[in-house]
Design an enzyme around this catalytic site. Structure first.
Site, mmCIF file in Angstrom:
data_model
loop_
_atom_site.group_PDB
_atom_site.id
_atom_site.type_symbol
_atom_site.label_atom_id
_atom_site.label_comp_id
_atom_site.label_asym_id
_atom_site.label_seq_id
_atom_site.Cartn_x
_atom_site.Cartn_y
_atom_site.Cartn_z
ATOM 1 N N ASP A 48 0.840 -1.199 0.000
ATOM 2 C CA ASP A 48 0.000 0.000 0.000
ATOM 3 C C ASP A 48 0.877 1.250 0.000
ATOM 4 O O ASP A 48 1.706 1.444 0.884
ATOM 5 C CB ASP A 48 -0.869 0.000 1.267
ATOM 6 C CG ASP A 48 -1.835 1.170 1.277
ATOM 7 O OD1 ASP A 48 -2.972 0.998 0.798
ATOM 8 O OD2 ASP A 48 -1.455 2.260 1.748
ATOM 9 N N TYR A 53 2.650 10.079 -0.223
ATOM 10 C CA TYR A 53 3.731 9.528 0.598
ATOM 11 C C TYR A 53 5.099 9.864 -0.009
ATOM 12 O O TYR A 53 6.120 9.769 0.673
ATOM 13 C CB TYR A 53 3.630 7.998 0.740
ATOM 14 C CG TYR A 53 2.384 7.452 1.395
ATOM 15 C CD1 TYR A 53 1.471 8.277 2.046
ATOM 16 C CD2 TYR A 53 2.116 6.080 1.378
ATOM 17 C CE1 TYR A 53 0.323 7.757 2.634
ATOM 18 C CE2 TYR A 53 0.981 5.554 1.969
ATOM 19 C CZ TYR A 53 0.082 6.403 2.589
ATOM 20 O OH TYR A 53 -1.042 5.864 3.164
ATOM 21 N N LYS A 78 -3.024 6.025 -4.268
ATOM 22 C CA LYS A 78 -4.152 6.919 -3.961
ATOM 23 C C LYS A 78 -3.965 8.279 -4.614
ATOM 24 O O LYS A 78 -2.828 8.754 -4.728
ATOM 25 C CB LYS A 78 -4.255 7.119 -2.433
ATOM 26 C CG LYS A 78 -4.138 5.829 -1.643
ATOM 27 C CD LYS A 78 -4.243 6.016 -0.150
ATOM 28 C CE LYS A 78 -3.916 4.713 0.576
ATOM 29 N NZ LYS A 78 -2.491 4.521 0.878
ATOM 30 N N HIS A 111 -7.869 9.570 -1.605
ATOM 31 C CA HIS A 111 -7.161 9.529 -0.323
ATOM 32 C C HIS A 111 -7.901 10.256 0.799
ATOM 33 O O HIS A 111 -7.848 9.852 1.951
ATOM 34 C CB HIS A 111 -5.775 10.177 -0.511
ATOM 35 C CG HIS A 111 -4.766 9.741 0.495
ATOM 36 N ND1 HIS A 111 -3.439 9.615 0.204
ATOM 37 C CD2 HIS A 111 -4.887 9.385 1.791
ATOM 38 C CE1 HIS A 111 -2.792 9.195 1.286
ATOM 39 N NE2 HIS A 111 -3.652 9.061 2.257
#
Ligand code: A2P
Length: 283
Positions: A48, A53, A78, A111
């Site tokens: 994931d 990120y 996402k 997200h």
């Protein structure tokens, strides 16, 4: 569930491995690459990540270096807040795939339901974003689509214009944040619940009740928390960049918490500060 390769089945029949390797707060580059490679070597088949990120390149390299066939892996990413909208979601998806070095994605998520820059028009923005997600789904570029951090009122709004129901809702879920109303709502709709921060980003590991439970079962605090997640019917996404912990977090199938221990741990509600409120967060 008996192993990391056992799966939940999404509404469209797609199988999703019952534990995912989380990468929030994992730095890009070697750390991301090595930890993802290590996780896959330990048996994880579900990774994931997310555009925000900032580690899709490192994660993608780890996936490619694993030597495991692409179709045996389940990869989630996402779309971030700044890319909400139809065209911008399609563009963001292309960029994520390029960074990951993948041809397709197994699961693509919105997200965040209510970005600060769209707070006065979040419903319309989610409807447009979801249209783009549906297009990617119908074109076969993603095998499943879903949401993250959505509360029931966000889902209800999305359903007004959606053709496809979200298959997954990824939430902050652990014994100190049970989110009972949202969990019941998603279960009723057949939306699989993924649990991010299943260890409370580490903050739950030293709580006395968790330590007592670890002692009782002869397991580590992390293993107790992951077992709690699975027994609640959630799909946990533990994050670690430490080889020994990555492996430790896979050893959660050889024991079962007694029902009363699951209930006792759930009573830790509020023990650590909750994650952000989707409607008031400053991002
Ligand atoms: P690290 O990545 O340095 O190994 P969560 O999954 O709830 O977000 O928690 C992640 C945090 O918990 C990270 O700080 C991670 O540290 C730590 N962590 C993950 N697995 C374990 C474990 N088995 N024992 C102790 N700490 C762990």
């Amino acid at each position: 569930m008996h192993s990391l390769k056992d799966c939940f089945t999404l509404r469209n029949g797609v199988k999703i491995p019952c534990v995912g390797f989380g990468t929030w707060q994992t730095p890009d580059g070697e750390v991301a690459t090595n930890s993802v490679r290590e996780a896959i070597a330990c048996g994880y088949r579900h990774i994931d990540t997310a555009a925000v990120y900032g580690n899709e390149e490192g994660v993608g390299l780890g996936i490619r270096q694993s030597g495991i066939a692409r179709e045996e892996l389940f990869v989630t990413t996402k779309v971030w807040n700044s890319d909400h909208g139809y065209d911008s979601t399609l563009k963001a998806f292309d960029l994520s795939m390029k960074k990951l070095g993948l041809e397709y994605c197994d699961l693509y998520l919105i997200h965040w339901p209510n970005p600060i820059q769209f707070r006065d028009c979040w419903e319309e923005k989610n409807a447009q974003t979801w249209k783009a997600m549906e297009k990617l789904y119908f074109e076969g570029r993603v095998r499943a689509i879903g949401i993250s951090n959505f509360q029931p009122h966000h889902i209800l709004s999305l359903l007004k214009s959606a053709t496809i129901l979200p298959m997954v809702n990824q939430m902050c879920l652990h014994p100190a944040q049970n989110q009972t109303e949202m969990v019941e709502y998603c279960k009723k709709l057949g939306i699989v619940l993924e649990a991010y921060s299943p260890l409370g980003t580490g903050a739950l590991l030293k709580q006395p009740e968790i330590l007592a439970c670890a002692e009782k079962y002869g397991k580590s605090p992390a293993q107790i928390l992951l077992r709690w997640s699975l027994q609640k019917g959630f799909l946990p996404l533990p994050k670690s960049v430490t080889a020994q912990r990555i492996r430790e977090n896979t050893d959660i199938f050889s024991f079962e918490l007694e029902g009363e221990d699951v209930v006792r741990l759930s009573a830790l509600e509020g023990r650590i500060p909750p994650s952000w409120n989707a409607d008031t967060a400053d991002f």
